[in-house]
Design an enzyme around this catalytic site. Sequence first.
Site, PDB file in Angstrom:
ATOM      1  N   LYS A  97      36.531 151.459  11.980  1.00  0.00           N
ATOM      2  CA  LYS A  97      37.683 150.656  11.497  1.00  0.00           C
ATOM      3  C   LYS A  97      37.929 150.699   9.804  1.00  0.00           C
ATOM      4  O   LYS A  97      39.205 150.758   9.704  1.00  0.00           O
ATOM      5  CB  LYS A  97      37.290 149.172  11.899  1.00  0.00           C
ATOM      6  CG  LYS A  97      38.514 148.406  11.386  1.00  0.00           C
ATOM      7  CD  LYS A  97      37.953 146.770  11.594  1.00  0.00           C
ATOM      8  CE  LYS A  97      37.440 146.251  10.253  1.00  0.00           C
ATOM      9  NZ  LYS A  97      37.188 144.921  10.170  1.00  0.00           N
ATOM     10  N   ASN A  98      36.947 150.514   9.165  1.00  0.00           N
ATOM     11  CA  ASN A  98      36.831 150.609   7.688  1.00  0.00           C
ATOM     12  C   ASN A  98      37.218 151.842   7.166  1.00  0.00           C
ATOM     13  O   ASN A  98      37.479 152.114   5.755  1.00  0.00           O
ATOM     14  CB  ASN A  98      35.806 149.925   7.114  1.00  0.00           C
ATOM     15  CG  ASN A  98      35.741 148.562   7.229  1.00  0.00           C
ATOM     16  OD1 ASN A  98      36.769 147.709   7.610  1.00  0.00           O
ATOM     17  ND2 ASN A  98      34.491 147.838   7.106  1.00  0.00           N
ATOM     18  N   ARG A 156      42.396 141.723   5.818  1.00  0.00           N
ATOM     19  CA  ARG A 156      42.418 142.015   4.406  1.00  0.00           C
ATOM     20  C   ARG A 156      42.991 143.209   3.970  1.00  0.00           C
ATOM     21  O   ARG A 156      43.507 143.306   2.833  1.00  0.00           O
ATOM     22  CB  ARG A 156      41.120 141.899   4.070  1.00  0.00           C
ATOM     23  CG  ARG A 156      40.630 142.078   2.494  1.00  0.00           C
ATOM     24  CD  ARG A 156      39.418 141.730   2.144  1.00  0.00           C
ATOM     25  NE  ARG A 156      38.993 141.878   0.698  1.00  0.00           N
ATOM     26  CZ  ARG A 156      39.337 141.115  -0.277  1.00  0.00           C
ATOM     27  NH1 ARG A 156      39.765 139.752   0.112  1.00  0.00           N
ATOM     28  NH2 ARG A 156      39.020 141.281  -1.623  1.00  0.00           N
ATOM     29  N   CYS A 158      37.872 138.201   7.488  1.00  0.00           N
ATOM     30  CA  CYS A 158      36.530 137.314   7.476  1.00  0.00           C
ATOM     31  C   CYS A 158      36.213 136.360   6.450  1.00  0.00           C
ATOM     32  O   CYS A 158      36.479 136.760   5.348  1.00  0.00           O
ATOM     33  CB  CYS A 158      35.135 138.362   7.767  1.00  0.00           C
ATOM     34  SG  CYS A 158      34.979 138.889   9.424  1.00  0.00           S
ATOM     35  N   ARG A 196      35.934 136.410  -1.594  1.00  0.00           N
ATOM     36  CA  ARG A 196      36.599 137.837  -1.562  1.00  0.00           C
ATOM     37  C   ARG A 196      37.429 137.824  -2.468  1.00  0.00           C
ATOM     38  O   ARG A 196      38.760 137.811  -1.910  1.00  0.00           O
ATOM     39  CB  ARG A 196      36.670 138.029  -0.261  1.00  0.00           C
ATOM     40  CG  ARG A 196      35.558 137.822   0.778  1.00  0.00           C
ATOM     41  CD  ARG A 196      35.866 138.296   2.270  1.00  0.00           C
ATOM     42  NE  ARG A 196      35.727 139.868   2.334  1.00  0.00           N
ATOM     43  CZ  ARG A 196      36.169 140.496   3.348  1.00  0.00           C
ATOM     44  NH1 ARG A 196      36.662 140.095   4.466  1.00  0.00           N
ATOM     45  NH2 ARG A 196      36.093 141.756   3.241  1.00  0.00           N
ATOM     46  N   ASP A 234      41.287 140.218  -7.307  1.00  0.00           N
ATOM     47  CA  ASP A 234      41.663 140.243  -8.466  1.00  0.00           C
ATOM     48  C   ASP A 234      41.502 141.779  -9.053  1.00  0.00           C
ATOM     49  O   ASP A 234      42.244 142.169  -9.926  1.00  0.00           O
ATOM     50  CB  ASP A 234      41.052 139.425  -9.304  1.00  0.00           C
ATOM     51  CG  ASP A 234      39.384 139.557  -9.544  1.00  0.00           C
ATOM     52  OD1 ASP A 234      39.103 139.798  -8.351  1.00  0.00           O
ATOM     53  OD2 ASP A 234      38.805 139.423 -10.684  1.00  0.00           O
ATOM     54  N   LEU A 235      40.559 142.689  -8.765  1.00  0.00           N
ATOM     55  CA  LEU A 235      40.377 143.898  -9.186  1.00  0.00           C
ATOM     56  C   LEU A 235      41.601 144.747  -8.690  1.00  0.00           C
ATOM     57  O   LEU A 235      42.081 145.644  -9.170  1.00  0.00           O
ATOM     58  CB  LEU A 235      38.866 144.432  -8.543  1.00  0.00           C
ATOM     59  CG  LEU A 235      37.752 144.001  -9.348  1.00  0.00           C
ATOM     60  CD1 LEU A 235      36.411 144.188  -8.764  1.00  0.00           C
ATOM     61  CD2 LEU A 235      37.821 143.982 -10.956  1.00  0.00           C
ATOM     62  N   ASP A 287      27.976 143.999   5.295  1.00  0.00           N
ATOM     63  CA  ASP A 287      28.268 143.799   6.617  1.00  0.00           C
ATOM     64  C   ASP A 287      27.167 143.929   7.518  1.00  0.00           C
ATOM     65  O   ASP A 287      27.052 143.158   8.456  1.00  0.00           O
ATOM     66  CB  ASP A 287      29.162 145.062   6.776  1.00  0.00           C
ATOM     67  CG  ASP A 287      30.514 144.818   6.448  1.00  0.00           C
ATOM     68  OD1 ASP A 287      30.775 143.909   5.842  1.00  0.00           O
ATOM     69  OD2 ASP A 287      31.258 145.830   6.733  1.00  0.00           O
ATOM     70  N   ARG A 345      37.830 142.185  16.282  1.00  0.00           N
ATOM     71  CA  ARG A 345      38.170 142.672  14.899  1.00  0.00           C
ATOM     72  C   ARG A 345      37.765 143.792  14.565  1.00  0.00           C
ATOM     73  O   ARG A 345      38.147 144.759  13.988  1.00  0.00           O
ATOM     74  CB  ARG A 345      38.213 141.911  14.026  1.00  0.00           C
ATOM     75  CG  ARG A 345      39.280 140.387  13.993  1.00  0.00           C
ATOM     76  CD  ARG A 345      39.192 139.675  12.882  1.00  0.00           C
ATOM     77  NE  ARG A 345      39.441 140.503  11.516  1.00  0.00           N
ATOM     78  CZ  ARG A 345      38.407 140.739  10.606  1.00  0.00           C
ATOM     79  NH1 ARG A 345      37.213 139.866  10.770  1.00  0.00           N
ATOM     80  NH2 ARG A 345      38.693 141.341   9.569  1.00  0.00           N
TER      81      ARG A 345
END
Length: 424
Positions: A29-30, A99, A123, A128, A131-132, A311, A403
Amino acid sequence: MITTMTQTKTFAVTGGNVLSGTVKLSGAKNAALPMIAAACLGEEPTILDNVPVELRDVKILIQVLKEAGAEIQVDGTTVSCARGAFPSGSINPIASEIRYSLLLLGLASALKSELLLPMPGGCKIGDRKYDLHLLGLSKLGSAVEETDEGIHIASSGNIGAEIEFYLPTTSGTENIMIAAAIADGETTILNANTRPEIMELAKLLNLMGADVECSNRVVQIKGAKSIKGGIRYSVMPGWDEAVTYIIASTMTGGEICIPDFSLDFIKEDARLLKEIGIDVFEWGGSVYASGKKAKRSFDLFTAPYPGINSDMQPIFAALAFVVDGKSTITDLRFTERFKYIDELKKFGGSVHSFGNTAIVEGGRPLKGAEVKATDLRGGASCILTALVSEGTTVISNVSQIERGYENIVSKLQQLGANIESQQS
């Protein structure tokens, strides 16, 4: 079309079965999510194979990108993506549920566009920050502003810059890679996260016509005037799935085979599993694991790649229930990622958390309970604990689990688990 709805589905798990057999992994997924976004940079369609299209996060990202003007077609597990008219119109509020919707900012930045993105979700595992993402996009020259409605970005073209993160961020690194792929000059990301998913994204971008180099915690991107696309690439297998199913099987004393997978993706996880007493090895293009030996307690500290990803700490917490002795799990990334511990307590084992650490005393009898998936991995941890508990466990809020795990019920059933999906 996906809409927000009340989830009434539950999982019922009856423990006591030994899980053994073969399980085929879905695409990661990621890895798939940033690849889908990056493929939308291309002037010509880029075809992605092995996409876990049944996952809600993937469905939402595809829907949001299509509605924003990208040209996307889905055929089985193959997804074709091109720039199209991205972005046009407003961004669907459903984007706030995931996200990885943040990657639309990088796309808009690269394509000299403007959009208002609803605040991103995902999640709920503590602080989390994004800002970066905003820092990096601003340094490239985009005007970024947070409003009550969401995050507004406007770009007239990017200029390469040196960007240093105060901590390695996976999606932040990916966002800047996408944004800087079409830019004037070279961009360097220092203290980047360079885990396998990011290496795969770099390979995809380079095949599409970008110029990206990744080394240990440094990413360099030489900006191009445009990205042609028009290539075909396969999404890497889900390493997180692999670790989950290895632990699910070996917790129960079973043996598992995972075809078309390599331990190169999970070197540190495999090292810890071997230290615990689980036999893990690779042969003939497959990974094998056996949980028949006695298992020892362990101390786990999460870390950026090549360390064990945050994770996976809930998954190892479930494993700690069946080892001899007291295990400690410390999360150095998301210090508040222990909401799931309150759910694990309901099984009757010895587990508690304080600060960024959880302590599990293994070897105590566990009983089925009614629990809730607090997040994706916390929910998976409940399933694994239920597999070694006496009686039946009912898990609610399973949309969180779905998810990130495609067809988890059927895959566990194939290994011999007594698990059913129910509508309540």
